[in-house]
Design a protein around this motif. Structure first.
Motif, PDB file in Angstrom:
ATOM      1  N   LYS A  99       6.083   6.339  10.267  1.00 37.67           N
ATOM      2  CA  LYS A  99       6.086   6.394   8.915  1.00 37.67           C
ATOM      3  C   LYS A  99       4.877   5.844   8.005  1.00 37.67           C
ATOM      4  O   LYS A  99       4.268   5.198   8.951  1.00 37.67           O
ATOM      5  N   ASP A 100       4.920   5.691   7.131  1.00 36.22           N
ATOM      6  CA  ASP A 100       3.533   5.472   6.260  1.00 36.22           C
ATOM      7  C   ASP A 100       3.480   3.721   6.393  1.00 36.22           C
ATOM      8  O   ASP A 100       4.334   2.951   5.838  1.00 36.22           O
ATOM      9  N   LYS A 101       2.567   2.974   7.369  1.00 37.19           N
ATOM     10  CA  LYS A 101       2.357   1.723   7.344  1.00 37.19           C
ATOM     11  C   LYS A 101       2.283   0.957   6.241  1.00 37.19           C
ATOM     12  O   LYS A 101       2.354  -0.033   5.914  1.00 37.19           O
ATOM     13  N   ALA A 102       1.366   1.772   5.170  1.00 38.34           N
ATOM     14  CA  ALA A 102       1.251   0.873   3.935  1.00 38.34           C
ATOM     15  C   ALA A 102       2.476   0.607   3.252  1.00 38.34           C
ATOM     16  O   ALA A 102       2.240  -0.559   2.548  1.00 38.34           O
ATOM     17  N   TYR A 103       3.608   1.050   3.600  1.00 35.18           N
ATOM     18  CA  TYR A 103       4.664   0.759   2.659  1.00 35.18           C
ATOM     19  C   TYR A 103       5.738  -0.133   3.640  1.00 35.18           C
ATOM     20  O   TYR A 103       6.779  -0.146   3.338  1.00 35.18           O
ATOM     21  N   ALA A 104       5.122  -0.373   4.873  1.00 34.28           N
ATOM     22  CA  ALA A 104       6.168  -1.209   5.693  1.00 34.28           C
ATOM     23  C   ALA A 104       6.161  -2.671   4.923  1.00 34.28           C
ATOM     24  O   ALA A 104       5.279  -3.247   4.253  1.00 34.28           O
ATOM     25  N   ILE A 105       7.460  -3.281   5.055  1.00 39.01           N
ATOM     26  CA  ILE A 105       7.680  -4.646   4.547  1.00 39.01           C
ATOM     27  C   ILE A 105       7.279  -5.931   5.239  1.00 39.01           C
ATOM     28  O   ILE A 105       7.584  -5.815   6.262  1.00 39.01           O
ATOM     29  N   TYR A 106       6.555  -6.874   4.649  1.00 41.31           N
ATOM     30  CA  TYR A 106       6.403  -8.116   5.226  1.00 41.31           C
ATOM     31  C   TYR A 106       6.446  -9.061   4.095  1.00 41.31           C
ATOM     32  O   TYR A 106       5.995  -8.995   3.075  1.00 41.31           O
ATOM     33  N   ASP A 107       7.445  -9.989   4.393  1.00 41.74           N
ATOM     34  CA  ASP A 107       7.787 -11.304   3.390  1.00 41.74           C
ATOM     35  C   ASP A 107       7.937 -10.554   1.904  1.00 41.74           C
ATOM     36  O   ASP A 107       7.470 -11.012   0.971  1.00 41.74           O
ATOM     37  N   GLY A 108       8.748  -9.434   1.892  1.00 41.45           N
ATOM     38  CA  GLY A 108       9.059  -9.154   0.746  1.00 41.45           C
ATOM     39  C   GLY A 108       8.129  -8.263  -0.250  1.00 41.45           C
ATOM     40  O   GLY A 108       8.612  -7.804  -1.286  1.00 41.45           O
ATOM     41  N   LYS A 109       7.232  -7.795   0.415  1.00 41.87           N
ATOM     42  CA  LYS A 109       6.192  -7.025  -0.260  1.00 41.87           C
ATOM     43  C   LYS A 109       5.619  -5.705   0.912  1.00 41.87           C
ATOM     44  O   LYS A 109       5.532  -5.978   1.852  1.00 41.87           O
ATOM     45  N   TYR A 110       4.957  -4.822   0.180  1.00 42.12           N
ATOM     46  CA  TYR A 110       4.451  -3.852   1.009  1.00 42.12           C
ATOM     47  C   TYR A 110       3.103  -4.442   1.638  1.00 42.12           C
ATOM     48  O   TYR A 110       2.342  -5.182   1.154  1.00 42.12           O
ATOM     49  N   PHE A 111       2.770  -3.800   2.904  1.00 38.40           N
ATOM     50  CA  PHE A 111       1.711  -4.257   3.523  1.00 38.40           C
ATOM     51  C   PHE A 111       0.445  -4.176   2.644  1.00 38.40           C
ATOM     52  O   PHE A 111      -0.519  -5.022   2.463  1.00 38.40           O
ATOM     53  N   TYR A 112       0.309  -2.898   1.879  1.00 33.24           N
ATOM     54  CA  TYR A 112      -0.801  -2.646   1.122  1.00 33.24           C
ATOM     55  C   TYR A 112      -0.866  -3.729   0.030  1.00 33.24           C
ATOM     56  O   TYR A 112      -2.174  -4.124  -0.211  1.00 33.24           O
ATOM     57  N   GLU A 113       0.367  -4.159  -0.581  1.00 25.65           N
ATOM     58  CA  GLU A 113       0.181  -5.344  -1.535  1.00 25.65           C
ATOM     59  C   GLU A 113      -0.371  -6.623  -0.830  1.00 25.65           C
ATOM     60  O   GLU A 113      -1.162  -7.393  -1.712  1.00 25.65           O
ATOM     61  N   HIS A 114      -0.064  -6.837   0.173  1.00 19.20           N
ATOM     62  CA  HIS A 114      -0.549  -8.229   0.907  1.00 19.20           C
ATOM     63  C   HIS A 114      -2.089  -8.180   0.947  1.00 19.20           C
ATOM     64  O   HIS A 114      -2.935  -8.990   0.602  1.00 19.20           O
ATOM     65  N   ILE A 115      -2.528  -7.008   1.656  1.00 15.66           N
ATOM     66  CA  ILE A 115      -3.859  -6.852   1.780  1.00 15.66           C
ATOM     67  C   ILE A 115      -4.722  -6.943   0.293  1.00 15.66           C
ATOM     68  O   ILE A 115      -5.607  -7.311   0.382  1.00 15.66           O
ATOM     69  N   PHE A 116      -4.058  -6.110  -0.397  1.00 14.73           N
ATOM     70  CA  PHE A 116      -4.806  -5.988  -1.728  1.00 14.73           C
ATOM     71  C   PHE A 116      -5.080  -7.290  -2.277  1.00 14.73           C
ATOM     72  O   PHE A 116      -6.178  -7.755  -2.963  1.00 14.73           O
ATOM     73  N   GLU A 117      -4.191  -8.127  -2.266  1.00 14.62           N
ATOM     74  CA  GLU A 117      -4.026  -9.538  -2.801  1.00 14.62           C
ATOM     75  C   GLU A 117      -5.146 -10.405  -2.130  1.00 14.62           C
ATOM     76  O   GLU A 117      -5.992 -11.190  -2.662  1.00 14.62           O
ATOM     77  N   VAL A 118      -5.234 -10.197  -0.857  1.00 15.48           N
ATOM     78  CA  VAL A 118      -6.122 -11.218   0.076  1.00 15.48           C
ATOM     79  C   VAL A 118      -7.666 -10.613  -0.410  1.00 15.48           C
ATOM     80  O   VAL A 118      -8.576 -11.556  -0.730  1.00 15.48           O
ATOM     81  N   ILE A 119      -7.894  -9.262  -0.404  1.00 14.83           N
ATOM     82  CA  ILE A 119      -8.978  -8.821  -0.802  1.00 14.83           C
ATOM     83  C   ILE A 119      -9.549  -9.301  -2.154  1.00 14.83           C
ATOM     84  O   ILE A 119     -10.444  -9.908  -2.537  1.00 14.83           O
TER      85      ILE A 119
END
Ligand SMILES: Nc1nc2c(ncn2[C@@H]2O[C@H](COP(=O)(O)OP(=O)(O)OP(=O)(O)O)[C@@H](O)[C@H]2O)c(=O)[nH]1
Length: 190
Positions: free
Chosen positions: A19-39
């Protein structure tokens, strides 16, 4: 022109993940949201390169791969972002490294210099071409590779002037990328 822009690659097929990895959840957020914040904490603006079925928050700038190279892998995504947004340098990250740490990006950015057109992370001797900072001058080189159907990141690196930045075992966790459900379950437990 912006000094540094961010490129978040999330337009992959996630075929190994089922399934789409971008929407896997880590620590209450989607993967893409984590990476977006870091960048985004290191750049003036970040562009997400997604495929048509993916949705992101309204405030996020999102594009698709250019039609000619649609779905042809990370190189297509990097190229599409570079032509959509003008900047001197681009911080690139994949969507499937949810533990990536802001300090890693800071270190890569600090290694930019005029003699090189790429600054690429390396951990335990493994090159990480998608945890990198690239200069805009490589856009033409990427275009040539895509036309020639040379889609591997490693063959691009072979023709660039690259500064490799070595990270230590302490950072190994941050570089874990998740390709399968098994990896996801295992890493989320740790
Ligand atoms: N924009 C864009 N991003 C891509 C493309 N292919 C892969 N990516 C991204 O590049 C990163 C690494 O992708 P991979 O894990 O190698 O490939 P994937 O397609 O996501 O997953 P698999 O189908 O399991 O190989 C991820 O962030 C992907 O979303 C593409 O064609 N276009």
């Amino acid at each position: 022109m912006q000094q540094i822009a961010g490129i978040l690659l999330m337009g992959g097929k996630s075929s190994r993940f089922n399934k789409d990895k971008a929407y896997a959840i880590y620590d209450g957020k989607y993967f893409y949201e984590h990476i977006f914040e870091v960048i985004s904490s290191h750049v003036e603006s970040t562009i997400v390169v997604a495929h048509d079925k993916q949705k992101v928050d309204d405030h996020v700038q999102v594009i698709s791969d250019v039609a000619r190279f649609q779905g042809q892998g990370p190189l297509a995504g990097i190229y599409s972002a570079m032509i959509a947004k003008e900047a001197e340098w681009y911080v690139v990250l994949p969507v499937d490294m949810p533990f990536i740490d802001s300090s890693i990006i800071k270190t890569l950015i600090a290694h930019r210099m005029k003699e090189v057109n790429g600054v690429v992370a390396r951990i335990r001797d493994k090159i990480q071409p998608l945890v990198a900072v690239y200069h805009r001058s490589i856009c033409d080189v990427i275009h040539k590779h895509l036309i020639a159907e040379k889609r591997s990141m490693h063959s691009l690196l072979d023709v660039l002037r690259v500064e490799y930045v070595d990270f230590t075992d302490d950072d190994a966790h941050a570089f874990r990328n998740i390709n399968t459900q098994e990896e996801y379950e295992l890493y989320m437990k740790e």
